[in-house]
Design an enzyme around this catalytic site. Structure first.
Site, PDB file in Angstrom:
ATOM      1  N   CYS A 132       0.810  -1.303   0.158  1.00 50.81           N
ATOM      2  CA  CYS A 132      -0.050   0.098  -0.021  1.00 50.81           C
ATOM      3  C   CYS A 132       0.953   1.022  -0.002  1.00 50.81           C
ATOM      4  CB  CYS A 132      -0.858  -0.105   1.131  1.00 50.81           C
ATOM      5  SG  CYS A 132      -2.022   1.535   1.047  1.00 50.81           S
ATOM      6  N   CYS A 135      -0.353   4.172   2.345  1.00 51.18           N
ATOM      7  CA  CYS A 135       0.056   4.092   3.853  1.00 51.18           C
ATOM      8  C   CYS A 135       1.432   4.054   4.158  1.00 51.18           C
ATOM      9  CB  CYS A 135      -0.655   2.615   4.325  1.00 51.18           C
ATOM     10  SG  CYS A 135      -2.315   2.481   4.430  1.00 51.18           S
TER      11      CYS A 135
END
Length: 177
Positions: A132, A135
């Protein structure tokens, strides 16, 4: 049982992974809680049972407190959810979804039971495993606010990469057994 118990499961064709596990177990850029919490969080993020058991044991023997181990597990759990959600928002062409409230409980991020820096390092490594980018950027930015060195962040990423590889190799080897 040290990290050697995990290394014993790794076939000879993955010797580099085994050697990297040994090197990272002796890493000094992170303190012991940061390092072993990262190992635990990453093992749980991948979820290969025999790897999780051996890393949990090695971390406990290295002195990782039960509270820190639980926080590391919490980092793997919350990022397992967040990495899917925020990666999806990042990948979707319709940016309207990014403007909507997530409406997902994430209380552990605000109160992880360990220092914010340690938890953020673990979340960063797990986010790398889960792929991700949103993130990764968010947690790396938070670490920068706390003046964490690039080399320390890199150490957490290296642990994530090696634990991920070790978990996949061990799972494959066990499938052949």
């Amino acid at each position: 049982m040290s990290i050697d118990a995990l290394r014993d499961l790794i076939p000879s064709y993955a010797k580099d992974i085994s050697l990297n596990l040994s090197s990272l177990a002796n890493e000094t850029l992170l303190n012991d809680q940061q390092k072993w919490g990262c190992f635990v969080a990453c093992a749980h993020a991948v979820g290969t049972p025999s790897v999780v058991r051996r890393i949990e044991t090695a971390a406990s023997e290295a002195g990782l407190s039960p509270e820190a181990a639980d926080a590391a597990r919490a980092a793997a759990a919350i990022m397992g959810m967040n990495n899917v959600y925020y990666r999806a928002l990042h990948l979707m062409k319709n940016q309207e979804y990014a403007t909507l409230p997530a409406r997902l409980r994430m209380n552990v991020i605000g109160n992880p039971g360990v220092s914010k820096v340690d938890f953020e390092l673990w979340c960063t490594a797990v986010s790398a495993i889960n792929g991700c980018g949103a993130c990764l950027d968010a947690h790396e930015a938070e670490l920068r606010k706390h003046e964490v060195a690039n080399t320390q962040i890199q150490a957490a990423l290296r642990i994530g990469a090696v634990v991920h590889a070790a978990s996949k190799v061990v799972a494959s080897a066990e499938a052949l057994a």
